[in-house]
Design a protein around this motif. Structure first.
Motif: not given
Length: 241
Positions: A97, A138-142, A148-150
């Motif tokens: 979260y 932190l990068s989102d997992g789009l 997963n997020d990276s």
């Protein structure tokens, strides 16, 4: 708790002549209801801290920030992060979260920095990240390649199973499981495969009922939940006599 919640929901739906919701529908509404309440805890905690700082909360049983914090802490997890050597990044936990801490070798805290700032840091002799003072972005997992997020840790010489995350996870999806009997009516079974109770405290019982009813198309107050629960207890007692 999940079976008790469902019994109250069905009882109120029947009283309101709103028909019947299937186990699949109940589980769907239950998942969203739990998620709504869970995500509201962080807002309640922030609000309670502000009130405490303004000396509007007491101590002991009336220490609201402490009580809310204990609920949030029950979802705290520490886990090693998998390293993807192909793309030189770590995979954030799929159920997180929010990230509390990222640790290198379980001892050195890795500081989070923005993507805009990282270029300035790594190109400076004075502020370039080191293994003693690492940072991460932190990068989102789009991207479909990265579900997963990276998490990219700097310096990039940090690789392998050396990064750990302390994070607050999402609650597991509730799942009311059952056995089918001859007349087609589902009967609750906590031993069935896939069973999952709510992970929220019992104090959220009424909130769960109200929200599930809301998603079922029924508006109701918490007082009505208590009344319905009492009626359910009386009915159960009569059936056992």
């Amino acid at each position: 708790m999940i079976n008790d919640v469902r019994n109250i929901v069905l009882s109120i739906l029947n009283k309101e002549n709103r028909g019947y919701i299937t186990p699949m529908e109940f589980n769907l509404y239950a998942k969203q209801a739990q998620l709504d309440i869970f995500e509201n805890y962080t807002f309640l905690y922030s609000n309670a801290i502000n009130k405490q700082n303004a000396r509007m909360h007491g101590e002991g049983y009336t220490d609201i920030p402490k009580n809310i914090g204990e609920v949030i802490d029950s979802f705290s997890v520490r886990a090693a992060l998998a390293y993807d050597g192909t793309y030189s990044h770590y995979l954030a936990p799929i159920d997180y979260y929010f990230l509390d801490k990222i640790l290198y070798n379980n001892s050195i805290e890795v500081e989070k920095v923005s993507h805009r700032k990282i270029n300035y840091l790594i190109n400076s002799n004075l502020t370039a990240p080191t293994k003693s003072y690492p940072v991460y972005t932190l990068s989102d997992g789009l991207n479909i390649s990265f579900p997963n997020d990276s998490i990219i840790v700097y310096p990039t010489t940090i690789t392998g199973n050396v990064i750990t995350a302390q994070y607050i996870r999402y609650p597991k999806d509730p799942n009311w499981t059952y056995n089918q009997i001859s007349n087609g009516e589902p009967v609750f079974s906590a031993s069935a495969s896939g069973y999952q109770d709510f992970e929220l405290p019992n104090s959220d019982f009424a909130n769960l009922v109200v929200k599930i009813l809301y998603y079922s198309g029924v508006q109701i107050r918490e007082a009505d939940v208590a009344q319905a629960a009492k009626s359910e207890e009386v009915q159960d007692a009569q059936q056992k006599q």
